[in-house]
Scaffold this active site. Structure first.
Site, PDB file in Angstrom:
ATOM      1  CG  MET A 123     -60.201 -34.093 -69.606  1.00  0.00           C
ATOM      2  SD  MET A 123     -61.243 -32.803 -70.302  1.00  0.00           S
ATOM      3  CE  MET A 123     -62.815 -33.163 -69.520  1.00  0.00           C
ATOM      4  CG  MET A 151     -57.056 -37.017 -68.576  1.00  0.00           C
ATOM      5  SD  MET A 151     -55.295 -36.631 -68.620  1.00  0.00           S
ATOM      6  CE  MET A 151     -54.745 -37.770 -69.900  1.00  0.00           C
ATOM      7  CG  ASP A 176     -51.722 -40.701 -77.429  1.00  0.00           C
ATOM      8  OD1 ASP A 176     -52.183 -39.668 -76.904  1.00  0.00           O
ATOM      9  OD2 ASP A 176     -50.750 -40.683 -78.208  1.00  0.00           O
ATOM     10  CG  ASP A 203     -51.210 -35.968 -79.097  1.00  0.00           C
ATOM     11  OD1 ASP A 203     -51.544 -36.896 -78.323  1.00  0.00           O
ATOM     12  OD2 ASP A 203     -51.011 -34.801 -78.706  1.00  0.00           O
ATOM     13  N   GLY A 205     -48.620 -37.834 -76.803  1.00  0.00           N
ATOM     14  CA  GLY A 205     -48.399 -36.858 -75.746  1.00  0.00           C
ATOM     15  C   GLY A 205     -49.684 -36.482 -75.026  1.00  0.00           C
TER      16      GLY A 205
END
EC number: 2.2.1.6
Length: 288
Positions: A123, A151, A176, A203, A205
């Protein structure tokens, strides 16, 4: 039937190009296609154009649609999706910025996700890019948690899918942030010698959370982290680690990772600058 898609091709007065898009038939309710097409045209071309007279071909699916009508609509949908695949194949490879544009990564993933590969999707922002523009070829090929904010599920799902069918390569993909929520399962994958490739869109974040924070609070909080060396991180578990370090290295690195017989991890830097366009639910031809 509920879930069928009607594709509209519109020509508004004063518009030089045709506009193609899909409208989803939701909850078994008849589509108000004229109203929806008018609204979509307003989004694409502006209210001044949309308020003019619209001429177009509208294919509608309702409870009374005949088998022939459904087949005709199926052909239209198939034609449009084939057009989008060809468009992505032609233009996606020329998105050469680094970090990489999401559609460049989707195009590269499409090259390795054939009918023999199972794909599990975590996700995050990448989830929308993949769900919208990457194509599958058989039933149950893609495991995806559609909008459930789950996630961290992709890697455990991939291990489970491989246990069900050890003869089939499994590709999992996450951001990530999502990967770090269940990355300890790399130990499981290594111990089982699971033939799993995990792709990380990096990225540094929680991009999807950042979008929601910006929309609701007009500021960001607690959504940045890293950087993490995912190549070294994977190798510390005994998996094979890869890192894409240039746009030109994307496809060769993915192919090399796919050739690994066992757990492998590929980290790919991604540039989400075009996410506002993605949230507009545009046809692929408007993004490329």
């Amino acid at each position: 039937r509920p879930g069928d898609v009607a594709v509209c091709q519109l020509v508004g007065k004063g518009i030089s190009t045709k506009l193609q898009f899909a409208l989803r038939h939701m909850r078994g309710l008849p589509l108000r296609l004229g109203m929806l097409c008018q609204q979509q045209l307003a989004n694409l071309a502006g209210p001044a154009v949309a308020n003019r007279r619209i001429a177009g071909l509208i294919a509608e699916v309702d409870a009374g649609a005949s088998r022939k009508q459904r087949l005709d609509i199926g052909f239209i949908i198939h034609f449009d999706r084939q057009h989008q695949r060809e468009l992505l194949d032609r233009r996606g490879a020329h998105l050469n910025q680094f970090a990489l544009h999401p559609l460049r990564i989707v195009r590269a993933m499409q090259d390795i996700v054939n009918s023999d590969v199972t794909l599990t999707v975590d996700m995050g922002s990448f989830h929308i890019w993949i769900a919208r523009y990457l194509y599958s070829f058989r039933a149950r090929q893609v495991m995806i948690s559609n909008g459930q904010q789950t996630m961290g599920v992709a890697l455990p799902w991939a291990i489970g899918a491989w246990l069900v069918n050890p003869q089939r390569k499994v590709v999992s993909v996450s951001g990530d942030g999502g990967f770090l929520q269940s990355s300890m399962e790399l130990e499981t994958a290594v111990r089982l010698k699971a033939n799993v490739l995990h792709i990380i869109w990096v990225d540094n974040g929680y991009n999807m959370v950042a979008i929601q924070e910006e929309k609701k609070y007009q500021r960001l909080s607690g959504v940045e982290f890293g950087p993490v060396d995912f190549k070294v991180y994977a190798e510390a578990f005994g998996a094979k680690g890869f890192a894409v370090e240039s746009a030109a290295a994307l496809e060769p690195t993915l192919r090399a990772a796919m050739d690994v017989d066992g757990p492998a991890v590929v980290a790919i830097p991604v540039d989400y600058s075009d996410n506002p366009l993605l949230m507009g639910q545009l046809h692929l031809s408007q993004l490329l």
